[in-house]
Design a protein around this motif. Structure first.
Motif, PDB file in Angstrom:
ATOM      1  N   LEU A   1       0.823  -1.214   0.000  1.00  0.00           N
ATOM      2  CA  LEU A   1       0.000   0.000   0.000  1.00  0.00           C
ATOM      3  C   LEU A   1       0.856   1.263   0.000  1.00  0.00           C
ATOM      4  CD1 LEU A   1      -2.563  -1.237   2.665  1.00  0.00           C
ATOM      5  CD2 LEU A   1      -2.989  -1.011   0.205  1.00  0.00           C
ATOM      6  N   LEU A   2       2.112   1.136  -0.360  1.00  0.00           N
ATOM      7  CA  LEU A   2       3.036   2.259  -0.264  1.00  0.00           C
ATOM      8  C   LEU A   2       2.626   3.425  -1.163  1.00  0.00           C
ATOM      9  CD1 LEU A   2       5.552   3.481   0.928  1.00  0.00           C
ATOM     10  CD2 LEU A   2       6.918   2.260  -0.785  1.00  0.00           C
ATOM     11  N   GLU A   3       2.166   3.151  -2.369  1.00  0.00           N
ATOM     12  CA  GLU A   3       1.789   4.237  -3.265  1.00  0.00           C
ATOM     13  C   GLU A   3       0.623   5.040  -2.692  1.00  0.00           C
ATOM     14  OE1 GLU A   3       3.358   5.341  -5.990  1.00  0.00           O
ATOM     15  OE2 GLU A   3       4.888   3.867  -5.405  1.00  0.00           O
ATOM     16  N   GLU A   4      -0.329   4.339  -2.072  1.00  0.00           N
ATOM     17  CA  GLU A   4      -1.481   5.018  -1.471  1.00  0.00           C
ATOM     18  C   GLU A   4      -1.069   5.817  -0.240  1.00  0.00           C
ATOM     19  OE1 GLU A   4      -2.823   2.090  -4.269  1.00  0.00           O
ATOM     20  OE2 GLU A   4      -1.407   1.922  -2.612  1.00  0.00           O
ATOM     21  N   LEU A   5      -0.127   5.288   0.532  1.00  0.00           N
ATOM     22  CA  LEU A   5       0.392   6.016   1.687  1.00  0.00           C
ATOM     23  C   LEU A   5       1.173   7.250   1.243  1.00  0.00           C
ATOM     24  CD1 LEU A   5       1.548   2.937   3.795  1.00  0.00           C
ATOM     25  CD2 LEU A   5      -0.136   4.639   4.559  1.00  0.00           C
ATOM     26  N   LYS A   6       1.964   7.114   0.194  1.00  0.00           N
ATOM     27  CA  LYS A   6       2.729   8.246  -0.343  1.00  0.00           C
ATOM     28  C   LYS A   6       1.789   9.360  -0.796  1.00  0.00           C
ATOM     29  CE  LYS A   6       5.830   7.490  -3.444  1.00  0.00           C
ATOM     30  NZ  LYS A   6       6.510   6.888  -4.627  1.00  0.00           N
ATOM     31  N   ALA A   7       0.709   8.994  -1.450  1.00  0.00           N
ATOM     32  CA  ALA A   7      -0.220   9.994  -1.980  1.00  0.00           C
ATOM     33  C   ALA A   7      -0.836  10.844  -0.877  1.00  0.00           C
ATOM     34  CB  ALA A   7      -1.328   9.298  -2.774  1.00  0.00           C
ATOM     35  N   ALA A   8      -0.971  10.273   0.314  1.00  0.00           N
ATOM     36  CA  ALA A   8      -1.574  10.990   1.434  1.00  0.00           C
ATOM     37  C   ALA A   8      -0.549  11.507   2.428  1.00  0.00           C
ATOM     38  CB  ALA A   8      -2.564  10.074   2.152  1.00  0.00           C
ATOM     39  N   LYS A   9       0.755  11.240   2.180  1.00  0.00           N
ATOM     40  CA  LYS A   9       1.779  11.528   3.190  1.00  0.00           C
ATOM     41  C   LYS A   9       1.356  10.899   4.514  1.00  0.00           C
ATOM     42  CE  LYS A   9       4.248  14.020   0.379  1.00  0.00           C
ATOM     43  NZ  LYS A   9       5.547  13.523  -0.159  1.00  0.00           N
ATOM     44  N   GLY A  10       1.015   9.613   4.423  1.00  0.00           N
ATOM     45  CA  GLY A  10       0.385   8.924   5.535  1.00  0.00           C
ATOM     46  C   GLY A  10       1.347   8.369   6.563  1.00  0.00           C
ATOM     47  N   SER A  11       0.772   7.609   7.497  1.00  0.00           N
ATOM     48  CA  SER A  11       1.533   7.039   8.605  1.00  0.00           C
ATOM     49  C   SER A  11       1.237   5.553   8.740  1.00  0.00           C
ATOM     50  CB  SER A  11       1.171   7.723   9.927  1.00  0.00           C
ATOM     51  OG  SER A  11       1.521   9.083   9.901  1.00  0.00           O
ATOM     52  N   VAL A  12       2.246   4.829   9.214  1.00  0.00           N
ATOM     53  CA  VAL A  12       2.088   3.422   9.565  1.00  0.00           C
ATOM     54  C   VAL A  12       2.367   3.295  11.056  1.00  0.00           C
ATOM     55  CG1 VAL A  12       2.905   1.054   9.194  1.00  0.00           C
ATOM     56  CG2 VAL A  12       2.845   2.679   7.273  1.00  0.00           C
TER      57      VAL A  12
ATOM     58  N   GLU B   1      13.507   0.043  10.398  1.00  0.00           N
ATOM     59  CA  GLU B   1      13.934  -0.053   9.000  1.00  0.00           C
ATOM     60  C   GLU B   1      12.926   0.611   8.065  1.00  0.00           C
ATOM     61  OE1 GLU B   1      16.865  -1.244   8.080  1.00  0.00           O
ATOM     62  OE2 GLU B   1      17.391  -1.718  10.159  1.00  0.00           O
ATOM     63  N   MET B   2      11.632   0.412   8.343  1.00  0.00           N
ATOM     64  CA  MET B   2      10.602   1.039   7.514  1.00  0.00           C
ATOM     65  C   MET B   2      10.651   2.560   7.649  1.00  0.00           C
ATOM     66  SD  MET B   2       7.386  -1.566   8.173  1.00  0.00           S
ATOM     67  CE  MET B   2       6.233  -0.659   7.116  1.00  0.00           C
ATOM     68  N   ALA B   3      10.890   3.056   8.876  1.00  0.00           N
ATOM     69  CA  ALA B   3      10.984   4.504   9.080  1.00  0.00           C
ATOM     70  C   ALA B   3      12.117   5.088   8.250  1.00  0.00           C
ATOM     71  CB  ALA B   3      11.196   4.800  10.565  1.00  0.00           C
ATOM     72  N   HIS B   4      13.221   4.378   8.188  1.00  0.00           N
ATOM     73  CA  HIS B   4      14.379   4.828   7.398  1.00  0.00           C
ATOM     74  C   HIS B   4      14.064   4.811   5.908  1.00  0.00           C
ATOM     75  CE1 HIS B   4      18.136   4.158   5.115  1.00  0.00           C
ATOM     76  NE2 HIS B   4      18.666   4.979   6.000  1.00  0.00           N
ATOM     77  N   ASP B   5      13.395   3.757   5.453  1.00  0.00           N
ATOM     78  CA  ASP B   5      13.169   3.572   4.020  1.00  0.00           C
ATOM     79  C   ASP B   5      11.934   4.313   3.507  1.00  0.00           C
ATOM     80  OD1 ASP B   5      15.368   1.934   4.123  1.00  0.00           O
ATOM     81  OD2 ASP B   5      14.225   0.072   4.183  1.00  0.00           O
ATOM     82  N   PHE B   6      10.892   4.423   4.341  1.00  0.00           N
ATOM     83  CA  PHE B   6       9.659   5.091   3.916  1.00  0.00           C
ATOM     84  C   PHE B   6       9.730   6.605   4.138  1.00  0.00           C
ATOM     85  CE2 PHE B   6       6.263   1.484   4.139  1.00  0.00           C
ATOM     86  CZ  PHE B   6       7.135   0.599   3.524  1.00  0.00           C
ATOM     87  N   GLY B   7      10.555   7.034   5.112  1.00  0.00           N
ATOM     88  CA  GLY B   7      10.618   8.453   5.465  1.00  0.00           C
ATOM     89  C   GLY B   7      10.893   9.384   4.299  1.00  0.00           C
ATOM     90  N   PRO B   8      11.877   9.084   3.455  1.00  0.00           N
ATOM     91  CA  PRO B   8      12.144   9.966   2.309  1.00  0.00           C
ATOM     92  C   PRO B   8      10.971  10.072   1.338  1.00  0.00           C
ATOM     93  CG  PRO B   8      14.024   8.542   2.736  1.00  0.00           C
ATOM     94  CD  PRO B   8      12.905   8.029   3.586  1.00  0.00           C
ATOM     95  N   LEU B   9      10.031   9.148   1.449  1.00  0.00           N
ATOM     96  CA  LEU B   9       8.854   9.158   0.581  1.00  0.00           C
ATOM     97  C   LEU B   9       7.692   9.912   1.210  1.00  0.00           C
ATOM     98  CD1 LEU B   9       9.014   5.407  -0.511  1.00  0.00           C
ATOM     99  CD2 LEU B   9      10.003   7.400  -1.669  1.00  0.00           C
ATOM    100  N   GLY B  10       7.932  10.464   2.411  1.00  0.00           N
ATOM    101  CA  GLY B  10       6.884  11.228   3.083  1.00  0.00           C
ATOM    102  C   GLY B  10       5.976  10.408   3.964  1.00  0.00           C
ATOM    103  N   VAL B  11       6.345   9.158   4.217  1.00  0.00           N
ATOM    104  CA  VAL B  11       5.522   8.266   5.036  1.00  0.00           C
ATOM    105  C   VAL B  11       6.247   7.993   6.345  1.00  0.00           C
ATOM    106  CG1 VAL B  11       4.424   5.985   5.181  1.00  0.00           C
ATOM    107  CG2 VAL B  11       4.521   7.204   2.984  1.00  0.00           C
ATOM    108  N   ARG B  12       5.603   8.320   7.455  1.00  0.00           N
ATOM    109  CA  ARG B  12       6.191   8.062   8.774  1.00  0.00           C
ATOM    110  C   ARG B  12       5.793   6.672   9.265  1.00  0.00           C
ATOM    111  NH1 ARG B  12       4.183  10.645  12.706  1.00  0.00           N
ATOM    112  NH2 ARG B  12       2.291  11.419  11.706  1.00  0.00           N
ATOM    113  N   VAL B  13       6.711   6.001   9.965  1.00  0.00           N
ATOM    114  CA  VAL B  13       6.447   4.666  10.502  1.00  0.00           C
ATOM    115  C   VAL B  13       6.887   4.641  11.960  1.00  0.00           C
ATOM    116  CG1 VAL B  13       6.789   2.185  10.231  1.00  0.00           C
ATOM    117  CG2 VAL B  13       6.894   3.685   8.218  1.00  0.00           C
TER     118      VAL B  13
END
Length: 251
Positions: free
Chosen positions: A133-144, A176-188
């Protein structure tokens, strides 16, 4: 009170919604005006404990990787109705096998196949859902938000070895997700509950209260508030954290 002031209604996908922390989380987000898509092994029940309907429920067996992939496709289709945006994903579902009378299962007490099932549900499913669901999370600058446990940091009198190690691994995954998803605008981030008063408490849990500085069990609603915080702008610079919700038991 409806708190969602954005023009677009925000959406949460939550696993493990039917009771305890999951149920309280659905109620917290729903009261703030969010749409909540719930996931569980069972179909939408007639006597549903949360305010939703079949259109906002997905039947999903997290123990089956193939079914997780199938459900991700269904989730993405459901999200198309609001522009394929996902504001929050909460990985709450988990299993904690017990011995007779709710006793702890030690490292040597479970077959490898059972260990595999625990890790599939508690660890692998969260990363499958996050990636899927990464693309959908990116579109909203969402959070996990991943739900770990106090058992992930020390041997627990009731939580078994497989559950505890899966929760320790889930926080490592959160990092690891916070490190990898963070640059995409998604916080984990992760929340780590202690002894929370739900219907699945092991017998004897009340004996642990003496080890909790606040001298009481936590309530599911208190955990839900923390999850909500991590999914909103109030925590806009919080990433890669594990928030302990245990009345100080970890100290």
């Amino acid at each position: 009170m409806i708190e969602n002031t954005d023009n677009e209604r925000k959406t949460l996908i939550l696993t493990g919604a039917s009771r305890g922390i999951g149920h309280a989380t659905v109620k917290r987000f729903s009261s703030a005006g969010w749409r909540v898509i719930t996931c569980s092994r069972h179909g939408f029940p007639e006597n549903c404990p949360w305010d939703a309907g079949p259109e906002d429920h997905i039947q999903l067996d997290l123990a089956n990787p193939g079914d997780v992939k199938r459900a991700i496709h269904e989730m993405r289709e459901r999200l198309q109705a609001n522009g394929s945006r996902l504001n929050a994903l909460v990985n709450n579902a988990a299993i904690s096998p017990k011995g007779p009378g709710g006793s702890r299962l030690a490292a040597m007490d479970m077959d490898v196949e059972d260990w595999t099932t625990v890790f599939q549900i508690n660890l692998f499913a969260p990363i499958m859902l996050g990636r899927g669901l990464l693309e959908e999370l990116k579109a909203a600058k969402g959070s996990v938000v991943n739900v770990t446990s106090i058992a992930g940091g020390k041997v627990h009198p009731f939580a078994g070895a497989a559950y505890s190690t899966s929760k320790a691994a889930l926080f490592a995954l959160t990092r690891e997700m916070a490190h990898d998803f963070g640059p995409l605008g998604v916080r984990v981030n992760a929340i780590s509950p202690g002894e929370i008063e739900t219907s699945i408490l092991s017998p004897g849990t009340e004996k642990l209260i003496v080890d909790i500085p606040m001298r009481r069990l936590g309530q599911p609603e208190e955990v839900a508030k923390a999850i909500y915080f991590l999914c909103t702008d109030a925590s806009s610079y919080v990433n890669g954290a594990e928030l302990h919700i245990n009345g100080g038991q970890h100290v």
